[in-house]
Design a protein around this motif. Structure first.
Motif, PDB file in Angstrom:
ATOM      1  N   VAL A   1       0.818  -1.219   0.000  1.00  0.00           N
ATOM      2  CA  VAL A   1       0.000   0.000   0.000  1.00  0.00           C
ATOM      3  C   VAL A   1       0.848   1.263   0.000  1.00  0.00           C
ATOM      4  N   ASN A   2       1.900   1.288   0.808  1.00  0.00           N
ATOM      5  CA  ASN A   2       2.674   2.518   0.971  1.00  0.00           C
ATOM      6  C   ASN A   2       3.934   2.587   0.130  1.00  0.00           C
ATOM      7  N   GLN A   3       4.332   1.493  -0.477  1.00  0.00           N
ATOM      8  CA  GLN A   3       5.514   1.505  -1.344  1.00  0.00           C
ATOM      9  C   GLN A   3       5.133   1.205  -2.795  1.00  0.00           C
ATOM     10  N   ALA A   4       4.732  -0.029  -3.080  1.00  0.00           N
ATOM     11  CA  ALA A   4       4.440  -0.411  -4.467  1.00  0.00           C
ATOM     12  C   ALA A   4       3.408   0.512  -5.110  1.00  0.00           C
ATOM     13  N   ALA A   5       2.327   0.770  -4.405  1.00  0.00           N
ATOM     14  CA  ALA A   5       1.226   1.542  -4.996  1.00  0.00           C
ATOM     15  C   ALA A   5       1.544   3.022  -5.148  1.00  0.00           C
ATOM     16  N   LYS A   6       2.489   3.547  -4.363  1.00  0.00           N
ATOM     17  CA  LYS A   6       2.664   5.000  -4.297  1.00  0.00           C
ATOM     18  C   LYS A   6       3.968   5.526  -4.888  1.00  0.00           C
ATOM     19  N   LEU A   7       4.928   4.655  -5.172  1.00  0.00           N
ATOM     20  CA  LEU A   7       6.244   5.153  -5.599  1.00  0.00           C
ATOM     21  C   LEU A   7       6.169   5.981  -6.880  1.00  0.00           C
ATOM     22  N   LYS A   8       5.374   5.525  -7.852  1.00  0.00           N
ATOM     23  CA  LYS A   8       5.276   6.282  -9.104  1.00  0.00           C
ATOM     24  C   LYS A   8       4.756   7.686  -8.832  1.00  0.00           C
ATOM     25  N   TYR A   9       3.740   7.787  -7.979  1.00  0.00           N
ATOM     26  CA  TYR A   9       3.169   9.088  -7.618  1.00  0.00           C
ATOM     27  C   TYR A   9       4.183   9.934  -6.852  1.00  0.00           C
ATOM     28  N   MET A  10       4.875   9.313  -5.898  1.00  0.00           N
ATOM     29  CA  MET A  10       5.819  10.052  -5.049  1.00  0.00           C
ATOM     30  C   MET A  10       6.990  10.608  -5.851  1.00  0.00           C
ATOM     31  N   PHE A  11       7.326   9.937  -6.965  1.00  0.00           N
ATOM     32  CA  PHE A  11       8.430  10.389  -7.801  1.00  0.00           C
ATOM     33  C   PHE A  11       7.941  11.162  -9.029  1.00  0.00           C
ATOM     34  N   GLY A  12       6.706  11.656  -8.956  1.00  0.00           N
ATOM     35  CA  GLY A  12       6.189  12.492 -10.030  1.00  0.00           C
ATOM     36  C   GLY A  12       6.079  11.792 -11.361  1.00  0.00           C
TER      37      GLY A  12
ATOM     38  N   ALA B   1       8.167   9.622 -12.534  1.00  0.00           N
ATOM     39  CA  ALA B   1       9.477   9.241 -13.079  1.00  0.00           C
ATOM     40  C   ALA B   1       9.833   7.792 -12.781  1.00  0.00           C
ATOM     41  N   ALA B   2       9.255   7.213 -11.728  1.00  0.00           N
ATOM     42  CA  ALA B   2       9.553   5.821 -11.372  1.00  0.00           C
ATOM     43  C   ALA B   2       8.609   4.879 -12.110  1.00  0.00           C
ATOM     44  N   THR B   3       9.152   3.761 -12.537  1.00  0.00           N
ATOM     45  CA  THR B   3       8.360   2.715 -13.173  1.00  0.00           C
ATOM     46  C   THR B   3       8.380   1.493 -12.267  1.00  0.00           C
ATOM     47  N   ILE B   4       7.199   0.917 -11.985  1.00  0.00           N
ATOM     48  CA  ILE B   4       7.101  -0.207 -11.050  1.00  0.00           C
ATOM     49  C   ILE B   4       6.428  -1.399 -11.752  1.00  0.00           C
ATOM     50  N   PRO B   5       7.135  -2.099 -12.637  1.00  0.00           N
ATOM     51  CA  PRO B   5       6.546  -3.251 -13.334  1.00  0.00           C
ATOM     52  C   PRO B   5       6.559  -4.509 -12.457  1.00  0.00           C
ATOM     53  N   LEU B   6       5.805  -4.456 -11.384  1.00  0.00           N
ATOM     54  CA  LEU B   6       5.770  -5.527 -10.387  1.00  0.00           C
ATOM     55  C   LEU B   6       4.460  -6.292 -10.496  1.00  0.00           C
ATOM     56  N   THR B   7       4.538  -7.612 -10.565  1.00  0.00           N
ATOM     57  CA  THR B   7       3.345  -8.460 -10.541  1.00  0.00           C
ATOM     58  C   THR B   7       3.345  -9.271  -9.255  1.00  0.00           C
ATOM     59  N   ILE B   8       2.283  -9.127  -8.483  1.00  0.00           N
ATOM     60  CA  ILE B   8       2.086  -9.918  -7.262  1.00  0.00           C
ATOM     61  C   ILE B   8       1.040 -10.979  -7.577  1.00  0.00           C
ATOM     62  N   THR B   9       1.367 -12.242  -7.361  1.00  0.00           N
ATOM     63  CA  THR B   9       0.398 -13.307  -7.593  1.00  0.00           C
ATOM     64  C   THR B   9       0.018 -13.943  -6.260  1.00  0.00           C
ATOM     65  N   THR B  10      -1.249 -14.365  -6.160  1.00  0.00           N
ATOM     66  CA  THR B  10      -1.707 -14.935  -4.897  1.00  0.00           C
ATOM     67  C   THR B  10      -2.929 -15.807  -5.117  1.00  0.00           C
ATOM     68  N   GLY B  11      -3.157 -16.746  -4.208  1.00  0.00           N
ATOM     69  CA  GLY B  11      -4.308 -17.636  -4.284  1.00  0.00           C
ATOM     70  C   GLY B  11      -5.425 -17.155  -3.384  1.00  0.00           C
ATOM     71  N   GLY B  12      -6.608 -16.937  -3.934  1.00  0.00           N
ATOM     72  CA  GLY B  12      -7.730 -16.435  -3.159  1.00  0.00           C
ATOM     73  C   GLY B  12      -8.938 -17.346  -3.239  1.00  0.00           C
ATOM     74  N   GLY B  13      -9.947 -17.020  -2.430  1.00  0.00           N
ATOM     75  CA  GLY B  13     -11.211 -17.737  -2.487  1.00  0.00           C
ATOM     76  C   GLY B  13     -11.307 -18.920  -1.546  1.00  0.00           C
ATOM     77  N   GLY B  14     -12.549 -19.340  -1.293  1.00  0.00           N
ATOM     78  CA  GLY B  14     -12.809 -20.460  -0.407  1.00  0.00           C
ATOM     79  C   GLY B  14     -13.200 -21.707  -1.155  1.00  0.00           C
ATOM     80  N   GLY B  15     -13.707 -22.673  -0.388  1.00  0.00           N
ATOM     81  CA  GLY B  15     -14.187 -23.914  -0.985  1.00  0.00           C
ATOM     82  C   GLY B  15     -13.287 -25.110  -0.811  1.00  0.00           C
ATOM     83  N   LEU B  16     -12.143 -24.930  -0.152  1.00  0.00           N
ATOM     84  CA  LEU B  16     -11.213 -26.044   0.056  1.00  0.00           C
ATOM     85  C   LEU B  16     -11.123 -26.454   1.523  1.00  0.00           C
TER      86      LEU B  16
END
Length: 329
Positions: A96-107, A109-124
């Protein structure tokens, strides 16, 4: 003829093809190397690309996301895995405070090509700390893009777009869909982020759903067709940014809508969808926007209780019939 491929394999193929095409792409996460990940989504990649590009990490979600943020901002294109969606909470400061905001904080100028993968949902029957659907939390954060594919074809195309995206993306893999089979082209392809899909055309009522609930809604739509009820199913595919235009166009046609998701109803993403519909298509509604979701409770461990907790085909059918039973405005 297009070949059949599993949801897991479609994810894996997208990662492998992008790693082949771009040496800056690498993966990091708990047990993704030699073991291939808890759900085998990264199977075989370390053997093919080596342990410098498919990195086993310590059990520290905050460190995993921090590694990804640092690598992305300095020129690489990391894919970092958080085994269960519940564990993004451990790394929320980094997300929330780093990945999502760095591009904004650096006007810009920063590029953040980061992919976060995760498993969600119920049923198991994985209990309260391994079964949550937390998409509303991350969709609330400016700077993040969130995708939630409902089938193997969309999984490969959306994952490819996530990896190529120059902003942070979060790919939610639904755990109950891991064994799903579908037609998937062998060649690389990308599905643009922010474009919904009309999964089924209809004229009587619109159902907006994502993840596993799309497939439940499609099954219900086919059943209700026998009763003369024509259901249109909209799959947003990308939850942030949300393709409101496609949803509104459908609602203007059918005049009735039900939003379905696995997350708890209170404060869920369904409320945002409902709000946008009433803001932009209020005069076209013949009934209030319906919402079907989980009760305000942790996900039960008991298989019987969990089955009752999660939205089901029967409850979706009841929700559709309720929307149609309401008198016209």
């Amino acid at each position: 003829m297009t070949r059949k491929l599993g949801y897991v394999q479609a994810f894996n193929e997208a990662v492998r093809q992008e790693m082949e095409a771009n040496d800056d792409v690498f993966c990091a996460g708990e047990d993704i190397g030699g073991f291939g990940g808890v759900f085998q989504t990264y199977a075989g990649l370390q053997k093919e690309f080596g342990d410098r590009r498919v990195v086993d990490t310590p059990i520290s979600e905050q460190a995993i996301i921090g590694l990804g943020v640092g690598a992305a901002v300095t020129g690489l294109r990391p894919i970092v895995d958080i085994m269960f969606m519940d564990f993004i909470c451990v790394a929320f400061d980094q997300i929330v405070n780093q990945a999502a905001k760095l591009k904004y904080m650096f006007g810009g100028a920063a590029t953040i090509p980061l992919t976060i993968t995760t498993g969600g949902g119920g049923g198991l029957s994985a209990a309260a700390q391994h079964s949550q659907s937390l998409e509303a939390l991350i969709c609330h954060i400016p700077g993040l893009k969130v995708v939630h594919p409902s089938n193997p074809y969309d999984m490969k195309g959306l994952m490819t777009s996530c990896i190529r995206e120059d902003n942070p993306t979060i790919m939610i893999k639904h755990k109950r869909l891991l064994g799903m089979q579908g037609e998937v082209p062998e060649e690389p392809y990308a599905i643009p982020l922010g474009e919904a899909k009309i999964a089924r055309e209809g004229s009587d009522v619109t159902v907006v759903a994502w993840g596993r609930m799309v497939n439940e809604a499609l099954d219900v739509a086919e059943q209700l067709a026998g009763d003369g009820i024509d259901v249109e199913v909209i799959d947003p595919r990308t939850l942030q940014p949300l393709d409101t235009a496609t949803i509104i166009e459908s609602v203007r046609k059918t005049n009735r809508v039900l939003v379905v998701h696995e997350a708890v109803r209170f404060g869920g993403l369904g409320a945002e969808v409902a709000a946008q519909i009433q803001e932009e298509a209020f005069d076209h509604l013949d009934a209030p926007v319906g919402r079907l979701a989980a009760p305000f409770s942790p996900v039960p461990f008991s298989p019987a209780l969990e089955q009752h907790y999660l939205p089901s085909a029967d409850r979706i059918a009841d929700g559709i019939r309720d929307a149609l039973a309401r008198p016209g405005a």
